[in-house]
Design an enzyme around this catalytic site. Sequence first.
Site, PDB file in Angstrom:
ATOM      1  N   ASP A   8       8.347   7.404  11.031  1.00  0.00           N
ATOM      2  CA  ASP A   8       7.688   6.300  10.353  1.00  0.00           C
ATOM      3  C   ASP A   8       7.666   5.127  11.348  1.00  0.00           C
ATOM      4  O   ASP A   8       8.420   5.131  12.327  1.00  0.00           O
ATOM      5  CB  ASP A   8       8.505   5.969   9.097  1.00  0.00           C
ATOM      6  CG  ASP A   8       8.045   4.709   8.423  1.00  0.00           C
ATOM      7  OD1 ASP A   8       6.824   4.573   8.213  1.00  0.00           O
ATOM      8  OD2 ASP A   8       8.896   3.854   8.114  1.00  0.00           O
ATOM      9  N   ASP A  10       7.063   1.172  10.511  1.00  0.00           N
ATOM     10  CA  ASP A  10       7.670  -0.101  10.103  1.00  0.00           C
ATOM     11  C   ASP A  10       9.113   0.109   9.655  1.00  0.00           C
ATOM     12  O   ASP A  10       9.399   0.979   8.831  1.00  0.00           O
ATOM     13  CB  ASP A  10       6.854  -0.740   8.963  1.00  0.00           C
ATOM     14  CG  ASP A  10       5.512  -1.258   9.447  1.00  0.00           C
ATOM     15  OD1 ASP A  10       5.512  -2.122  10.341  1.00  0.00           O
ATOM     16  OD2 ASP A  10       4.474  -0.788   8.941  1.00  0.00           O
TER      17      ASP A  10
HETATM   18 MG    MG Z   1       9.113   2.243   7.069  1.00  0.00          MG
END
Ligand code: MG
Length: 223
Positions: A8, A10
């Site tokens: 992922d 962020d």
């Molecule tokens: Mg995230």
Amino acid sequence: MYRLVMFDMDGVLFDSMPMHAKAWSRTFEGTGLDYEESKVYLYEGMTASAYVAMLFNIGENDPRCREICARKSEILKSLPEPVAMPGAFEALAAVKETGVPAIVVTGSAHTHMLEKLSRAYPGLLKTEWMVSALDVKRGKPNPDPYLAGAKKAGVDPCDAIVVENAPMGVHAAHAAGCRVIAVNTGPLPDSSLLDEGADFLFHSMKELSENIGKIIEMSSELL
Ligand code: MG
């Protein structure tokens, strides 16, 4: 067993969640919405339009939804650029050493951030297999983004392991049939990640960088 690692973005590769939290709070000022900043962490991983549609109980194609998302994007751009998450470079380097490819699967559609990935982590990510909000109709917590990542890489989702910081991201990866390493870099309790199906849990990307090589090696011994 693991032939692909999906990261992922962020809160995992960039320390960007405080900026998103600030940008959303400013976006919603004056809208009359009863909004708490903590929601951004609870619902992290959703696409911006799905998030706004849910909060205002409107459709994602509603012009108001598009207008609010555009405003948030502008506000985010005006804030200082988030820095690379400490330890993330080392974690990606440790994956590279195993020979297993690493890709990014994100609910973000912020193209300037996506471009920043290649600059922050040169040679460590297979950027051509990356999945962003622009690639899927249904974002996290649906499994679609992780299924799309595995498909682009030509790997069975069961042979992939995901690194996530958000409950909805863990849910999406688990639903896709992947193993999930949760890295709790935010304010939510560990249980919020474990309850969604995380197989491993760390508290920093530095801690992950010291263990991810072993996790990948262990999996090959199981073959
Ligand atoms: Mg995230």
